[in-house]
Design an enzyme around this catalytic site. Structure first.
Site, PDB file in Angstrom:
ATOM      1  CG  ASP A  18     -10.219  65.714  24.149  1.00 53.34           C
ATOM      2  OD1 ASP A  18      -9.192  65.830  22.942  1.00 53.34           O
ATOM      3  OD2 ASP A  18      -9.316  67.089  25.133  1.00 53.34           O
ATOM      4  CG  HIS A  26      -9.155  71.911  26.549  1.00 55.11           C
ATOM      5  ND1 HIS A  26      -9.473  71.104  26.484  1.00 55.11           N
ATOM      6  CD2 HIS A  26      -7.787  71.806  26.045  1.00 55.11           C
ATOM      7  CE1 HIS A  26      -9.462  69.791  26.479  1.00 55.11           C
ATOM      8  NE2 HIS A  26      -8.626  70.486  25.449  1.00 55.11           N
TER       9      HIS A  26
HETATM   10 ZN   LIG Z   1      -6.997  67.315  22.477  1.00 49.60          ZN
END
Ligand SMILES: [Zn+2]
Length: 456
Positions: free
Chosen positions: A321, A270
């Protein structure tokens, strides 16, 4: 040796024509010839491109896809979604995990991903006790890799604390908590385990700065060998940045760079909320960034400053994710559209005069490969794994188009429908848009989903 022939294939960042690919018995590319003739080779009507690595997945979350969309009594955020997720993971058995991962990895292959980084923290039984076989859940994930044919980099997670300053974990976290020693024992068990026909590499994943401490990060860095990647969630949410500032006076990436030796084996997942200086520090360290655009949009995380990062020479890969929707094309599109909505401009990722789709593809391949298997070659080149996707040359999205707009047509004008056949290590796993074991995998997944839905 097995030979494949394509009218065009994407080699080392360039389209080449009349391509003959020779694959050795280990599933690696032995030889590539361009402007060649098919001879005895298997002839394809479509276009060959390298398979893309998916750098970040939590397999079990696939079963929650679409379930976090009912508005709560107060503002919904990542943190309210996480409550649903913790409730959900309390139910999952090893058999469930395997059925969910089978379905998920099959979907990844059908989308054009040929390898996955499984950021795996669901280690223990629902009551928090380890399984008799400590790597039971990892074995289930490896079994799914074997069944579907996807290549895996297993990233066992060290999760010890619930917040900055070594806060003790909560009840909802008991299935993943372990000490550094237990974790390192798990890593060595995984490295020596026999996973049968699955192709599994092992890395490490301290969950985040809030779930580990400095001593643990140092211990993992010491135990990290040259071929192992290390992944960590970082700066995904503003609350995390604020908590880190309150605890240390530094932002998460700033704190990490000041306290730990970060190198090209690291992948920061991220890194959404970063300053210009942090962006430059990541790029200079050689670490890659794992971007998960669909999940980051779904969870309301924010938008990563990708242009500044790329200008600084930074490398990035793509991850799915939370696995809410599996599409390489949509990950690319969402990444670019997020930038457009923020900057009120178009074509922001490509350099002047080049194609956005091509730039997205090249970066996702290069950064993604480094993030999962740092010592392996990426793409269709001699010595690399024969992981490739055959795009459907007859698809309506390509009518009247040539190879110059192939990636743009795929990512912006189509989607998974363009993926026709997929090969991993030279073995065909998707044929004409269908996985070779699709029927059985989906049937089992549906049964598990019905049972889990009844328990929620
Ligand atoms: Zn994650």
């Amino acid at each position: 040796m097995i030979k494949h022939f394509f009218k065009a294939a994407y080699l080392r960042g360039k389209w080449e024509h009349q391509v003959l690919l020779t694959i050795d018995p280990e599933g690696r590319i032995d030889n590539i010839q361009t402007d060649s003739a098919p001879g005895e080779a298997i002839q394809h009507s479509g276009y060959a491109v390298p398979g893309i690595p998916n750098v970040h997945s939590h397999a079990f979350q696939r079963a929650m896809a679409g379930l976090g969309e009912v508005a709560g009594p107060s503002d919904d955020s990542f943190w309210s979604w996480r409550k649903v997720m913790y409730k959900f993971l309390g139910q999952i058995t090893p058999e469930d995990l395997q059925a969910i991962a089978d379905q998920l990895y099959m979907e990844m292959l059908k989308a054009g991903f040929t390898s996955v980084g499984e950021f795996h923290y669901l280690h223990h039984q629902p009551d928090g006790q380890p399984f008799g076989d400590r790597i039971e859940m990892s074995r289930r994930l490896a079994a799914s890799a074997a069944k579907t044919g996807i290549q895996m980099t297993l990233l066992p997670v060290l999760y010890r604390f619930s917040g900055f300053g070594s806060k003790e974990p909560t009840e909802g976290q008991r299935r993943f908590i372990q000490t550094t020693d237990d974790f390192l024992t798990m890593v060595s068990l995984l490295k020596s385990a026999d996973f049968g026909s699955a192709d599994v590499a092992v890395g490490m994943a301290p969950h985040s700065l809030r779930a580990t401490d400095l001593e643990q990060l140092h211990a993992l860095n010491v135990a990290l060998t040259q071929d192992m990647p290390l992944h960590i969630h970082i700066a995904e949410q503003m609350k995390e940045v604020e908590d880190c500032l309150a605890w240390s006076g530094k932002r998460p990436v700033e704190w990490l760079m000041a306290n730990v030796d970060v190198d090209q084996r690291w992948c920061l997942i991220h890194a959404t909320h970063v300053t210009k200086d942090e962006v430059i520090a990541i790029a200079q360290s050689g670490a890659s960034v794992g971007l998960c655009p669909i999940t980051e949009a779904n969870l309301g995380d924010g938008i990563f400053p990708i242009n500044a990062f790329m200008e600084a020479g930074g490398q990035w890969g793509l991850g799915t994710d939370s696995n809410v929707n599996i599409s390489l094309a949509e990950e690319c599109r969402t990444l670019e559209y997020g930038q457009r909505l923020k900057h009120l401009k178009r074509t922001l990722i490509a350099k002047r005069g080049s194609s956005n789709g091509k730039e997205l593809f090249d970066q996702a391949l290069k950064g993604g490969s480094r993030a999962l298997r740092p010592l392996e070659k990426a793409g269709l080149t001699e010595g690399a794994f024969a992981n490739f996707v055959v795009l459907d040359g007859e698809h309506v999205a390509l009518a009247g188009r040539d190879t110059s707009s192939m990636f743009d047509s795929w990512f912006f004008g189509c989607g998974n429908g363009l993926v026709k056949d997929v090969y991993v290590r030279g073995t065909k796993v998707v044929s004409d848009g269908h996985h070779v074991y699709e029927e059985g995998i989906t049937k089992r997944f549906k049964t598990v989903m019905k049972r889990l839905a009844g328990n929620l």
